[in-house]
Design a protein around this motif. Structure first.
Motif, PDB file in Angstrom:
ATOM      1  N   PRO A 387       0.795  -1.226   0.000  1.00 31.58           N
ATOM      2  CA  PRO A 387       0.000   0.000   0.000  1.00 31.58           C
ATOM      3  C   PRO A 387       0.828   1.277   0.000  1.00 31.58           C
ATOM      4  O   PRO A 387       0.295   2.353   0.298  1.00 31.58           O
ATOM      5  CB  PRO A 387      -0.757  -0.128   1.319  1.00 31.58           C
ATOM      6  N   PHE A 388       2.126   1.190  -0.312  1.00 32.95           N
ATOM      7  CA  PHE A 388       2.986   2.372  -0.293  1.00 32.95           C
ATOM      8  C   PHE A 388       2.756   3.208  -1.546  1.00 32.95           C
ATOM      9  O   PHE A 388       2.575   2.687  -2.651  1.00 32.95           O
ATOM     10  CB  PHE A 388       4.458   1.954  -0.214  1.00 32.95           C
ATOM     11  N   SER A 389       2.841   4.522  -1.370  1.00 32.37           N
ATOM     12  CA  SER A 389       2.646   5.440  -2.484  1.00 32.37           C
ATOM     13  C   SER A 389       3.706   5.216  -3.559  1.00 32.37           C
ATOM     14  O   SER A 389       4.834   4.802  -3.277  1.00 32.37           O
ATOM     15  CB  SER A 389       2.721   6.884  -1.971  1.00 32.37           C
ATOM     16  N   ASN A 390       3.329   5.537  -4.778  1.00 28.42           N
ATOM     17  CA  ASN A 390       4.278   5.395  -5.900  1.00 28.42           C
ATOM     18  C   ASN A 390       5.450   6.364  -5.790  1.00 28.42           C
ATOM     19  O   ASN A 390       6.438   6.231  -6.520  1.00 28.42           O
ATOM     20  CB  ASN A 390       3.555   5.605  -7.231  1.00 28.42           C
ATOM     21  N   ASP A 391       5.342   7.350  -4.911  1.00 26.50           N
ATOM     22  CA  ASP A 391       6.444   8.296  -4.715  1.00 26.50           C
ATOM     23  C   ASP A 391       7.636   7.632  -4.047  1.00 26.50           C
ATOM     24  O   ASP A 391       8.756   8.161  -4.089  1.00 26.50           O
ATOM     25  CB  ASP A 391       5.991   9.477  -3.848  1.00 26.50           C
ATOM     26  N   LEU A 392       7.426   6.488  -3.388  1.00 22.95           N
ATOM     27  CA  LEU A 392       8.507   5.808  -2.676  1.00 22.95           C
ATOM     28  C   LEU A 392       9.214   4.824  -3.598  1.00 22.95           C
ATOM     29  O   LEU A 392       8.568   4.091  -4.367  1.00 22.95           O
ATOM     30  CB  LEU A 392       7.959   5.059  -1.460  1.00 22.95           C
ATOM     31  N   ASN A 496       1.882  13.955  14.661  1.00 26.59           N
ATOM     32  CA  ASN A 496       1.894  14.054  13.203  1.00 26.59           C
ATOM     33  C   ASN A 496       1.953  15.512  12.786  1.00 26.59           C
ATOM     34  O   ASN A 496       1.576  16.412  13.559  1.00 26.59           O
ATOM     35  CB  ASN A 496       0.624  13.409  12.630  1.00 26.59           C
ATOM     36  N   GLN A 497       2.417  15.750  11.556  1.00 25.51           N
ATOM     37  CA  GLN A 497       2.447  17.112  11.056  1.00 25.51           C
ATOM     38  C   GLN A 497       1.051  17.707  11.102  1.00 25.51           C
ATOM     39  O   GLN A 497       0.077  17.087  10.694  1.00 25.51           O
ATOM     40  CB  GLN A 497       2.986  17.141   9.630  1.00 25.51           C
ATOM     41  N   GLY A 687      -7.211  20.420   8.057  1.00 29.81           N
ATOM     42  CA  GLY A 687      -5.772  20.417   7.840  1.00 29.81           C
ATOM     43  C   GLY A 687      -5.370  19.270   6.940  1.00 29.81           C
ATOM     44  O   GLY A 687      -5.850  18.145   7.119  1.00 29.81           O
ATOM     45  N   THR A 688      -4.520  19.571   5.970  1.00 32.09           N
ATOM     46  CA  THR A 688      -4.025  18.548   5.051  1.00 32.09           C
ATOM     47  C   THR A 688      -2.522  18.765   4.884  1.00 32.09           C
ATOM     48  O   THR A 688      -2.096  19.881   4.590  1.00 32.09           O
ATOM     49  CB  THR A 688      -4.704  18.654   3.680  1.00 32.09           C
ATOM     50  N   THR A 689      -1.750  17.731   5.094  1.00 29.92           N
ATOM     51  CA  THR A 689      -0.299  17.887   4.995  1.00 29.92           C
ATOM     52  C   THR A 689       0.196  17.506   3.604  1.00 29.92           C
ATOM     53  O   THR A 689      -0.548  16.971   2.778  1.00 29.92           O
ATOM     54  CB  THR A 689       0.424  17.042   6.054  1.00 29.92           C
ATOM     55  N   GLN A 690       1.466  17.765   3.372  1.00 32.03           N
ATOM     56  CA  GLN A 690       2.054  17.524   2.055  1.00 32.03           C
ATOM     57  C   GLN A 690       1.915  16.066   1.643  1.00 32.03           C
ATOM     58  O   GLN A 690       2.177  15.157   2.412  1.00 32.03           O
ATOM     59  CB  GLN A 690       3.533  17.925   2.074  1.00 32.03           C
ATOM     60  N   GLY A 691       1.474  15.858   0.418  1.00 28.58           N
ATOM     61  CA  GLY A 691       1.304  14.503  -0.098  1.00 28.58           C
ATOM     62  C   GLY A 691       0.080  13.804   0.439  1.00 28.58           C
ATOM     63  O   GLY A 691      -0.095  12.599   0.227  1.00 28.58           O
ATOM     64  N   PHE A 692      -0.778  14.511   1.161  1.00 30.73           N
ATOM     65  CA  PHE A 692      -2.017  13.953   1.724  1.00 30.73           C
ATOM     66  C   PHE A 692      -1.752  12.856   2.760  1.00 30.73           C
ATOM     67  O   PHE A 692      -2.536  11.927   2.900  1.00 30.73           O
ATOM     68  CB  PHE A 692      -2.934  13.406   0.615  1.00 30.73           C
ATOM     69  N   SER A 693      -0.619  13.000   3.478  1.00 31.11           N
ATOM     70  CA  SER A 693      -0.286  11.987   4.488  1.00 31.11           C
ATOM     71  C   SER A 693      -1.159  12.096   5.735  1.00 31.11           C
ATOM     72  O   SER A 693      -1.433  11.093   6.386  1.00 31.11           O
ATOM     73  CB  SER A 693       1.190  12.115   4.889  1.00 31.11           C
ATOM     74  N   ASP A 694      -1.578  13.324   6.074  1.00 30.45           N
ATOM     75  CA  ASP A 694      -2.356  13.532   7.290  1.00 30.45           C
ATOM     76  C   ASP A 694      -3.597  14.346   6.983  1.00 30.45           C
ATOM     77  O   ASP A 694      -3.528  15.372   6.279  1.00 30.45           O
ATOM     78  CB  ASP A 694      -1.537  14.298   8.340  1.00 30.45           C
ATOM     79  N   GLY A 695      -4.727  13.888   7.497  1.00 34.28           N
ATOM     80  CA  GLY A 695      -5.957  14.645   7.404  1.00 34.28           C
ATOM     81  C   GLY A 695      -6.436  15.013   8.800  1.00 34.28           C
ATOM     82  O   GLY A 695      -6.535  14.148   9.673  1.00 34.28           O
ATOM     83  N   GLY A 712      -2.098   7.101   7.439  1.00 40.12           N
ATOM     84  CA  GLY A 712      -1.555   5.757   7.402  1.00 40.12           C
ATOM     85  C   GLY A 712      -0.589   5.516   8.546  1.00 40.12           C
ATOM     86  O   GLY A 712      -0.230   6.431   9.299  1.00 40.12           O
ATOM     87  N   GLU A 713      -0.152   4.266   8.681  1.00 39.17           N
ATOM     88  CA  GLU A 713       0.842   3.937   9.701  1.00 39.17           C
ATOM     89  C   GLU A 713       2.143   4.672   9.432  1.00 39.17           C
ATOM     90  O   GLU A 713       2.852   5.067  10.362  1.00 39.17           O
ATOM     91  CB  GLU A 713       1.092   2.430   9.721  1.00 39.17           C
ATOM     92  N   ASP A 714       2.448   4.878   8.156  1.00 42.34           N
ATOM     93  CA  ASP A 714       3.642   5.610   7.736  1.00 42.34           C
ATOM     94  C   ASP A 714       3.205   6.726   6.785  1.00 42.34           C
ATOM     95  O   ASP A 714       2.151   6.645   6.148  1.00 42.34           O
ATOM     96  CB  ASP A 714       4.637   4.692   7.027  1.00 42.34           C
ATOM     97  N   ARG A 715       4.034   7.750   6.687  1.00 41.79           N
ATOM     98  CA  ARG A 715       3.683   8.872   5.816  1.00 41.79           C
ATOM     99  C   ARG A 715       3.639   8.469   4.342  1.00 41.79           C
ATOM    100  O   ARG A 715       2.976   9.128   3.536  1.00 41.79           O
ATOM    101  CB  ARG A 715       4.678  10.022   6.008  1.00 41.79           C
TER     102      ARG A 715
END
Length: 785
Positions: A387-392, A496-497, A687-695, A712-715
């Motif tokens: 489930p990791f983002s394609n950015d990784l 979290n951010q 609030g929304t952080t960069q890359g939509f990691s945190d809502g 997610g469990e990880d950013r």
């Protein structure tokens, strides 16, 4: 002749002396034996003080503010009840089955012993143990010792001596306690199986009821289980349990506690269990109870036990300032020892409201389980390394997986046992049976531990907290969808951010320094000189008003970075951090210009507490979770009240309320007015952080402030688009669903008619349309960032 007579008389005396000796010697030996036992010369014997204060592992109970039991901390799940809390059914079943002559003996039943002697010794038949309830209590309170005796005493004699000890203890108990007290002590100490010690725990475990509400068939089952809790377990061996229950019912019928008709009808009934094992993984407020356990049992911080100085410093401050933190190790019992959370039967009264807690858990599960997770499953399955983002990159994914493996309990246990890393990796890649979480219930499956790590990373996590802003009481605390499988707590433990939910601190500083919601600012990019280079924050929000003058209210409601950056130029990072500190943000915040973008990692607990300052006219209350602690008898040991301090002026707080109301009325949180149809005065911030990691979403109404974080469990585990990944979609619905349930429950007294109160003498016009009639503020209905 005379001589023969004298000889005969001497012989007769000799015979009589021998006969009396044979008769008296056992009696004398028994008297000596009982005297030695009584004095403790034959091994341990309870003293009078022991009888007055029998030592048991009593579970500590955690209660909500409205008196509901939330859970227990225990070594043995045992909770005391008083005789008045017992149903007649359980008392009658116990007497009829175990000791019908209980009220007619003084601890030892001579008739019962005679029956056992005749049937067991003479007739060689099984006749039961002949132990009275008092003797069984003696054995439960003061277990048989393992004293070994000299002179080669046989095992049977040793057992006999132990039995005599129980008799002596039983007599002592009868002298020190009433019959009712003995019955309730017995029912409080016995093991019913399924980790249930005592009738209160058993009633809850098997029937989800209390001892005073036990029906005849339920009482009969519980008493029947006592003979052999595993053998007669209604869960493992239901047929045996029914058979044993019916034997108890026959005893009740035999001694006229129930009629023939009642016996016939009840004995034909099937088992009707409402079975739920009482352990730390189930029940309401599980993450809250686990957090509280750690707080109450915390020890004074020692720098050598901390890797991070920041954490050591935070705990040291808590130790000094928070009376609840480390309470068990700061306070002492009358005997001089510290309180023990798992043995002393403490009654811990918390600030949680059981109804709000229930609604919060339902809201979080409803949003994640029926809506958000399905969207994420559909999207992340298209990822290259789901489930990791394609950015990784693949290397980043591998490092993440390796780090997660090393942090797992399974890895640590193997490592502590001396297993090498390579051997542990081999174990992690070997399929094994396991039960895993799913939103439809637990699944029995076979997979490798590595695959299970990746499987669990595919689930979004969320946390929620709500508090009463005026009283400082935490009313709901949800650390995630399932404590058993997701023990990490994002409310207090996780940071979290913050993203845009941090921006109100900058606006608060502005309001405190004389700005108002209708003051104008240029909606143009703002540049800063940082380390001999130019930094220009990227804008976020609608573009219709780019290059124009807009109000601060419009800027915050639409979360426009241009306006926040312009405000940042009016002040400086230390000033922003100072105002955030006053409002309860204790996490590390670097003095950098980008602070206003929410780059700092903060906890949901801190954010909800800080936003409560707005609804409480500028007074910050440290969120309070425990209101009082009592001993097992209900005697007050400690009472707690929130620590309060004026963080900002009442005028600045009311101005901020107006700004946050605009977020709901015309900004990023307006789906509360549309989709959820709320009419009540309410404010909030997404609030929304960069890359939509945190809502994020923090919402407030006059009587309640609440907030949710989702991620997610990880950013690197996140959505790939703004529609799904924004705070208004990830977190806001949890708060909305919670408030729908709160408003629907009239018993809570929280209504949509309540309004935010303006401070005395407040005269600032906050209707920006009226202030600037020539340039009305436009509503951006098409944008939902």
């Amino acid at each position: 002749m005379q001589k023969e007579k004298q000889i005969w008389v001497k012989k007769q005396r000799k015979y009589l002396l021998g006969l009396w000796s044979l008769f008296l010697l056992p009696l004398v030996l028994l008297i000596v034996l009982f005297s030695l036992i009584f004095m403790g010369r034959m091994g341990f014997m309870p003293t009078f003080e022991d009888l007055e204060n029998p030592q048991n592992n009593l579970s500590s109970q955690v209660f909500s503010d409205d008196g509901k039991l939330l859970g227990n901390y225990y070594l043995q799940n045992r909770t005391y009840v008083e005789f008045e809390e017992l149903s007649d059914n359980i008392v009658n079943a116990l007497l009829a089955t175990e000791d019908i002559r209980f009220h007619n003996h003084a601890g030892i039943d001579a008739r019962g012993l005679a029956r056992v002697f005749v049937k067991s010794i003479i007739m060689q038949q099984r006749a039961g143990g002949g132990s009275t309830i008092t003797q069984q209590l003696a054995k439960n309170l003061f277990p048989r010792d393992t004293t070994s005796y000299r002179f080669g005493i046989s095992r049977n004699i040793n057992l006999g001596i132990t039995k005599f000890k129980e008799w002596v203890t039983a007599v002592k108990l009868e002298r020190n306690y009433t019959k009712d007290e003995i019955i309730v002590m017995y029912l409080n100490t016995v093991d019913f199986g399924s980790h249930s010690y005592g009738v209160k725990a058993a009633s809850r475990t098997f029937f989800n009821t209390t001892p005073d509400s036990l029906k005849i068939e339920e009482a009969a089952l519980l008493v029947g289980v006592l003979r052999a809790p595993t053998w007669y377990s209604p869960v493992r061996n239901p047929d045996r349990a029914v058979s044993r229950r019916n034997i108890v019912l026959s005893q009740l019928n035999r001694y006229d506690f129930i009629s023939d008709h009642e016996y016939d009808s009840i004995s034909a009934m099937p088992l009707d269990l409402d079975y739920l094992v009482q352990d730390h993984n189930i029940g309401p407020a599980r993450h809250f109870r686990e957090y509280l356990r750690g707080v109450l049992t915390a020890r004074e911080p020692n720098r050598q036990n901390y890797l991070l100085y920041e954490r050591y410093q935070a705990d040291s401050t808590e130790w000094v300032d928070n009376p609840v933190y480390g309470w068990c190790n700061k306070n002492f019992k009358p005997d001089g020892s510290n309180y023990n959370l798992y043995r002393d039967g403490l009654r811990i009264h918390t600030s949680l409201d059981s109804r709000m807690q229930k609604y919060a858990e339902e809201a979080l599960n409803e949003h994640l389980g029926t809506d958000l997770q399905k969207d994420f499953d559909r999207i992340h399955k298209t990822y290259r390394n789901s489930p990791f983002s394609n950015d990784l990159s693949e290397q980043q994914v591998a490092l993440n997986m390796d780090r997660s493996m090393r942090r797992s309990d399974r890895y640590r246990n193997h490592s502590w046992s001396g297993m090498s890393h390579d051997s542990i990796v081999k174990v992690f890649n070997t399929p094994a049976p396991m039960r895993v979480f799913s939103w439809e219930g637990e699944i029995d499956t076979i997979m490798t531990p590595v695959d299970s790590i990746r499987y669990y990373k595919g689930f979004l996590r969320s946390g929620f907290m709500a508090m009463d802003p005026s009283k400082g009481l935490v009313r709901a605390y949800v650390g995630g969808p399932d404590f058993k499988h997701f023990k990490f707590d994002p409310v207090k433990q996780g940071k979290n951010q913050a993203g845009s939910v941090f921006k109100p601190f900058l606006y608060t500083l502005a309001m405190q320094e004389g700005f108002s919601p209708c003051d104008m600012a240029p909606n143009v990019p703002q540049s800063f000189e940082v380390n001999d280079s130019i930094w220009t924050p990227k804008n976020a929000g609608p573009t219709d008003y780019d290059g124009r003058m807009v109000t601060l209210k419009w800027g915050l409601s639409n979360s426009v970075n241009n306006i926040s950056a312009w405000l940042m130029k009016q002040f400086n990072p230390p000033a922003v951090i100072e105002i955030a500190r006053k409002m309860g943000i204790e996490s590390n915040m670097e003095e950098v210009l980008s602070i206003f973008l929410g780059i700092a990692d903060v906890s949901l607990y801190e954010m909800v507490g800080a936003f409560s300052t707005y609804a409480n006219q500028g007074v910050y209350n440290v969120p309070l979770m425990v209101t009082r602690i009592e001993d097992r008898h209900g005697n007050l040991l400690a009472e707690f009240s929130p620590r309060s301090e004026e963080a900002i002026s009442a005028e600045a707080a009311y101005l901020m309320v107006n700004l946050l109301e605009a977020v709901v009325n015309e900004g990023t949180g307006r789906r509360l007015r549309g989709k959820y149809q709320f009419k009540a005065p309410m404010g909030g911030k997404t609030g929304t952080t960069q890359g939509f990691s945190d809502g994020w979403f923090i919402g407030l109404v006059p009587q309640l402030v609440g907030g949710a974080w989702t991620g997610g469990e990880d950013r690197g585990i996140r959505f790939n688009n703004i529609f799904h990944g924004q705070g208004a979609n990830m977190a806001l619905p949890v708060w909305a669903l919670f408030m729908q349930k709160v408003y629907a429950d009239e018993t809570l007294g929280i209504t949509q008619e309540e309004k935010f109160e303006a401070p005395p003498g407040f005269n600032i016009d906050m209707d920006c349309d009226r202030v600037f009639q020539s340039a009305p503020v436009r509503r951006y209905d098409s944008f939902n960032y």
